[in-house]
Scaffold this motif. Structure first.
Motif, PDB file in Angstrom:
ATOM      1  N   GLY A   1      86.672  52.283  54.636  1.00  0.00           N
ATOM      2  CA  GLY A   1      86.489  51.203  55.472  1.00  0.00           C
ATOM      3  C   GLY A   1      87.828  50.584  56.012  1.00  0.00           C
ATOM      4  O   GLY A   1      89.112  50.764  55.578  1.00  0.00           O
ATOM      5  N   ALA A   2      87.781  49.767  56.955  1.00  0.00           N
ATOM      6  CA  ALA A   2      89.032  49.230  57.999  1.00  0.00           C
ATOM      7  C   ALA A   2      89.599  48.151  56.888  1.00  0.00           C
ATOM      8  O   ALA A   2      90.892  48.134  56.673  1.00  0.00           O
ATOM      9  N   CYS A   3      88.957  47.330  56.136  1.00  0.00           N
ATOM     10  CA  CYS A   3      89.416  46.393  55.148  1.00  0.00           C
ATOM     11  C   CYS A   3      90.342  47.054  54.099  1.00  0.00           C
ATOM     12  O   CYS A   3      91.306  46.589  53.927  1.00  0.00           O
TER      13      CYS A   3
ATOM     14  N   GLY B   1      86.182  52.837  59.847  1.00  0.00           N
ATOM     15  CA  GLY B   1      84.838  52.319  60.197  1.00  0.00           C
ATOM     16  C   GLY B   1      84.676  50.860  59.533  1.00  0.00           C
ATOM     17  O   GLY B   1      85.288  50.398  58.625  1.00  0.00           O
ATOM     18  N   CYS B   2      83.466  50.196  60.069  1.00  0.00           N
ATOM     19  CA  CYS B   2      83.513  49.055  59.496  1.00  0.00           C
ATOM     20  C   CYS B   2      81.956  48.601  59.550  1.00  0.00           C
ATOM     21  O   CYS B   2      81.275  48.099  60.483  1.00  0.00           O
ATOM     22  N   PRO B   3      81.122  48.917  58.631  1.00  0.00           N
ATOM     23  CA  PRO B   3      81.412  49.767  57.708  1.00  0.00           C
ATOM     24  C   PRO B   3      81.310  51.360  58.071  1.00  0.00           C
ATOM     25  O   PRO B   3      80.573  51.623  58.695  1.00  0.00           O
TER      26      PRO B   3
ATOM     27  N   ALA C   1      83.037  44.962  48.512  1.00  0.00           N
ATOM     28  CA  ALA C   1      82.434  43.974  49.492  1.00  0.00           C
ATOM     29  C   ALA C   1      81.448  45.090  50.149  1.00  0.00           C
ATOM     30  O   ALA C   1      80.812  45.930  49.782  1.00  0.00           O
ATOM     31  N   CYS C   2      81.065  44.730  51.492  1.00  0.00           N
ATOM     32  CA  CYS C   2      79.988  45.053  52.080  1.00  0.00           C
ATOM     33  C   CYS C   2      80.093  46.673  52.167  1.00  0.00           C
ATOM     34  O   CYS C   2      78.984  47.452  52.267  1.00  0.00           O
ATOM     35  N   CYS C   3      81.256  47.355  52.188  1.00  0.00           N
ATOM     36  CA  CYS C   3      81.147  48.920  52.412  1.00  0.00           C
ATOM     37  C   CYS C   3      80.567  49.410  50.987  1.00  0.00           C
ATOM     38  O   CYS C   3      79.981  50.505  51.213  1.00  0.00           O
TER      39      CYS C   3
ATOM     40  N   GLY D   1      85.780  48.356  50.345  1.00  0.00           N
ATOM     41  CA  GLY D   1      85.938  46.777  50.678  1.00  0.00           C
ATOM     42  C   GLY D   1      87.092  46.274  50.613  1.00  0.00           C
ATOM     43  O   GLY D   1      88.167  46.878  50.366  1.00  0.00           O
ATOM     44  N   ARG D   2      87.221  44.841  51.150  1.00  0.00           N
ATOM     45  CA  ARG D   2      88.508  44.310  51.270  1.00  0.00           C
ATOM     46  C   ARG D   2      88.972  44.115  49.849  1.00  0.00           C
ATOM     47  O   ARG D   2      88.041  43.628  48.912  1.00  0.00           O
TER      48      ARG D   2
ATOM     49  N   PHE E   1      90.495  40.837  58.591  1.00  0.00           N
ATOM     50  CA  PHE E   1      91.107  39.784  57.595  1.00  0.00           C
ATOM     51  C   PHE E   1      92.466  39.694  57.529  1.00  0.00           C
ATOM     52  O   PHE E   1      93.055  40.083  56.381  1.00  0.00           O
TER      53      PHE E   1
HETATM   54  S1  SF4 Z   1      85.263  47.198  56.515  1.00  0.00           S
HETATM   55 FE1  SF4 Z   1      83.589  46.078  57.356  1.00  0.00          FE
HETATM   56  S2  SF4 Z   1      82.102  46.500  55.780  1.00  0.00           S
HETATM   57 FE2  SF4 Z   1      83.705  47.298  54.879  1.00  0.00          FE
HETATM   58  S3  SF4 Z   1      84.492  45.648  53.666  1.00  0.00           S
HETATM   59 FE3  SF4 Z   1      85.421  45.262  55.615  1.00  0.00          FE
HETATM   60  S4  SF4 Z   1      84.016  43.839  56.705  1.00  0.00           S
HETATM   61 FE4  SF4 Z   1      82.743  44.856  55.187  1.00  0.00          FE
END
Ligand code: SF4
Length: 232
Positions: free
Chosen positions: A144-146, A174-176, A79-81, A117-118, A153
């Motif tokens: 990342g947190a996910c 972190g996010c991200p 994902a975004c990470c 990412g998640r 989520f």
């Molecule tokens: S931690 Fe933030 S940036 Fe990383 S996958 Fe989750 S929502 Fe996206």
């Protein structure tokens, strides 16, 4: 609060050095003082060129150095990470300074999985299969947190922490997380690799021949006698 476990000095530093000599009280700051004792002078001379260690300690040190400074991550983003993960390879952050820039497309050539990412419930078995296909030794960074706990989520579709399916070595919050944070995580992983014990097989040493003993020629196996066919 419990005290952290004592670290094994043999693993931290496989080289054993002689105990430090007491500094003379008259030593001026910043100026070396010539030792007055001849035994002390000999000790300093030996320390300059001799290291004491064991074969196991040396192998452990060399293997860990090569593993820690040549980590090959798996090219794997969820994902975004993953965008931040990709940034570490570019010239601005330049992860090749730490020897970890060789992202591999095949899990069979990688030893680090960065879960960026998640992780959806559907993706979880795929991630586990990729992890299983990586050769040992292998490591995992949860980025990342996910990846670490599901992040925002908190629902039925997202795995609430990748450590439920694979063992995680380093968590990057972190996010991200910024690319610097991921590089810091990789450096923490390097520290972990450097102090990990390496298993080497038992060493078999050949006994030295006794002085003056004649060298025996190696025995040649006897050929089996031919049977004559048709003899009465
Ligand atoms: S931690 Fe933030 S940036 Fe990383 S996958 Fe989750 S929502 Fe996206």
């Amino acid at each position: 609060m419990t005290e952290p476990p004592a670290r094994d000095p043999k693993i931290d530093n496989p080289f054993r050095v002689l105990p430090a000599a007491p500094v003379p009280a008259a030593a001026a700051p910043g100026r070396p003082v010539a030792p007055s004792d001849p035994a002390e002078a000999l000790r300093e001379e030996v320390e300059r060129g001799v290291l004491f260690t064991t074969v196991g300690g040396m192998v452990n040190w060399a293997v860990n150095q090569s593993r820690a400074n040549a980590i090959w991550p798996l090219g794997f983003g969820l994902a975004c990470c993953a965008i931040e993960m990709m940034a570490i390879v570019g010239p601005r952050f330049d992860i090749s300074r730490f020897g970890a820039e060789v992202f591999r497309a095949s899990p069979r050539q990688a030893d680090l999985m960065i879960v960026a990412g998640r992780v959806s419930i559907k993706m979880a078995p795929v991630l586990r299969q990729l992890y299983d296909q990586m050769p040992d030794p292998k490591w995992v960074i949860s980025m990342g947190a996910c990846a670490s706990c599901g992040g925002v989520f908190n629902n039925y579709a997202i795995l609430q922490g990748v450590d439920k399916i694979v063992p995680v070595d380093v968590y990057v919050p972190g996010c991200p997380p910024r690319p610097e944070a991921l590089i810091h995580g990789i450096m923490k992983l390097q520290e972990k690799i450097l102090v990990s014990p390496v298993e080497i097989g038992p060493l078999t040493l050949q006994p030295l021949p006794a002085p003056g003993a004649a060298k025996k020629a190696p025995k040649t196996p006897k050929k089996p006698a031919r049977k004559s066919v048709g003899a009465a």
